[in-house]
Scaffold this active site. Structure first.
Site, PDB file in Angstrom:
ATOM      1  N   LYS A  53       0.843  -1.207   0.000  1.00 60.62           N
ATOM      2  CA  LYS A  53       0.000   0.000   0.000  1.00 60.62           C
ATOM      3  C   LYS A  53       0.875   1.253   0.000  1.00 60.62           C
ATOM      4  O   LYS A  53       0.605   2.216  -0.722  1.00 60.62           O
ATOM      5  CB  LYS A  53      -0.936  -0.016   1.222  1.00 60.62           C
ATOM      6  CG  LYS A  53      -2.082  -1.002   1.051  1.00 60.62           C
ATOM      7  CD  LYS A  53      -2.837  -1.304   2.327  1.00 60.62           C
ATOM      8  CE  LYS A  53      -3.859  -2.416   2.061  1.00 60.62           C
ATOM      9  NZ  LYS A  53      -4.498  -2.945   3.255  1.00 60.62           N
ATOM     10  N   GLN A  97      -4.717  -1.711   9.403  1.00 58.02           N
ATOM     11  CA  GLN A  97      -4.599  -3.046   8.812  1.00 58.02           C
ATOM     12  C   GLN A  97      -5.167  -4.093   9.772  1.00 58.02           C
ATOM     13  O   GLN A  97      -4.803  -4.123  10.951  1.00 58.02           O
ATOM     14  CB  GLN A  97      -3.119  -3.336   8.504  1.00 58.02           C
ATOM     15  CG  GLN A  97      -2.892  -4.639   7.774  1.00 58.02           C
ATOM     16  CD  GLN A  97      -3.490  -4.649   6.372  1.00 58.02           C
ATOM     17  OE1 GLN A  97      -3.334  -3.700   5.605  1.00 58.02           O
ATOM     18  NE2 GLN A  97      -4.194  -5.722   6.031  1.00 58.02           N
ATOM     19  N   ASP A 120     -11.150   2.594   3.583  1.00 55.87           N
ATOM     20  CA  ASP A 120     -11.398   1.151   3.443  1.00 55.87           C
ATOM     21  C   ASP A 120     -12.886   0.863   3.261  1.00 55.87           C
ATOM     22  O   ASP A 120     -13.265  -0.228   2.838  1.00 55.87           O
ATOM     23  CB  ASP A 120     -10.922   0.419   4.714  1.00 55.87           C
ATOM     24  CG  ASP A 120      -9.656  -0.394   4.474  1.00 55.87           C
ATOM     25  OD1 ASP A 120      -9.315  -0.633   3.309  1.00 55.87           O
ATOM     26  OD2 ASP A 120      -9.024  -0.784   5.475  1.00 55.87           O
TER      27      ASP A 120
END
Ligand code: NDP
Length: 283
Positions: A53, A97, A120
């Site tokens: 990422k 994460q 997200d």
């Protein structure tokens, strides 16, 4: 029929090129886009995802802030860090994460992220926006799948779409997005009776289960578009999907490979959401 390959890696490349232009435009206005990525602990798979990422951000010109916190980080200190990032105008997206260590409740963490920075798309506000057709951030995997279907020229209006899997991050939002595109949607799961009877009706079949080769050739309608979200490791450690690729490609009209299908698109859509967030903040 041998299916055409829906090349997620190539499509993701072109999306990254677009995002690089939009990032440069924002930077030109003195509003460079920024993404904060928080990793707690040393989970090897998570470390790889986070590294990728950050690398993607660098490639397109998004400033990334990587917070790598120790595995024994308390929930309170993680929440405090998120609140700090919520208040930082140079940060447009915040991503924590998953999975998190057991002392931290993932739901509480996600709900602490400002919905305006929820790139997200996992916040309840984002899920609610998707459910009610309001503007919000779409979860990256189903969003990427929709882009792939668009790229394949799929006609979704009135199509039979079957989604196998009902998780909050893939199956359910995928079904909602297909429904919004006027498909007739069936969601299958571990308690579905006669899965093949459903999958055989599908013009659009999305497999998001996590079971290697569970979608076999005889489960697919001739000419269907088959999207394989699954990520599994075979006995030799190779990445493979939920779809028996060799058999299904002889039946379907389009098929996504694993690797090189949904995975790269998921990564690309995080960049899209981050640029969107930065553009909204700059507007
Ligand atoms: P979850 O484990 O959260 O959900 C799996 C779903 O599959 C559940 O709804 C489960 O049903 C259903 N299921 C399990 N067994 C069967 C079965 N025999 N028949 C029908 N349905 C079944 O997984 P995720 O949604 O998070 O991920 C799914 C897969 O996609 C995984 O392989 C994951 O690694 C991959 N993935 C890939 C991404 C990418 O970028 N390519 C991104 C995210 C995920 P039930 O609800 O009844 O338990």
């Amino acid at each position: 029929m041998t299916a055409r390959i829906l090349d997620g890696a190539a499509l993701a490349r072109s999306i990254r090129a677009d995002m690089a232009q939009r990032a440069a435009a924002l930077a030109g206005r003195g509003r460079p886009p920024g993404l904060a990525v928080i990793l707690v602990g040393e989970d090897p798979a998570s470390s790889v995802y986070v590294r990728n990422k950050v690398k993607d951000c660098e490639e397109v010109g998004i400033r990334s802030i990587l917070d790598h916190l120790p595995v024994h980080t308390t929930q309170d200190s993680l929440l405090a860090r998120i609140r700090q990032l919520n208040a930082d105008p140079s940060v447009h997206g915040i991503l924590v994460q998953l999975p998190l260590p057991p002392q931290i409740d993932a739901h509480t963490v996600i709900e602490t992220i400002s919905p305006a920075k929820d790139v997200d798309g996992f916040h309840v506000a984002s899920a609610g926006a998707l459910m009610t057709g309001q503007a919000g951030f779409l979860p990256c995997t189903p969003y990427g799948v929709m882009k792939m279907l668009e790229h394949a020229g799929a006609v979704l209006k009135g199509a039979e779409a079957v989604v196998v899997g009902r998780s909050n991050i893939v199956g359910k939002p995928q079904a909602m997005l297909l429904l919004q595109s006027d498909a007739t949607v069936t969601i299958c799961h571990s308690r579905t009776r006669d899965l093949a009877a459903h999958t055989r009706r599908a013009d659009i079949l999305v497999a998001a289960v996590g079971r290697m080769k569970m979608i076999t050739g005889d489960m697919v309608k001739p000419g269907a578009i088959v999207i394989d979200v699954g990520m599994n490791r075979d006995a030799a450690g190779r990445l493979c999907g939920d779809v028996d690729f060799d058999a299904v490609r002889e039946v379907a009209s389009w098929i996504t490979p694993v690797p090189g299908g949904v995975g790269p698109m998921t990564r690309a859509m995080l960049l899209v959401n981050t640029i969107e967030a930065a553009e909204r903040a700059a507007a």
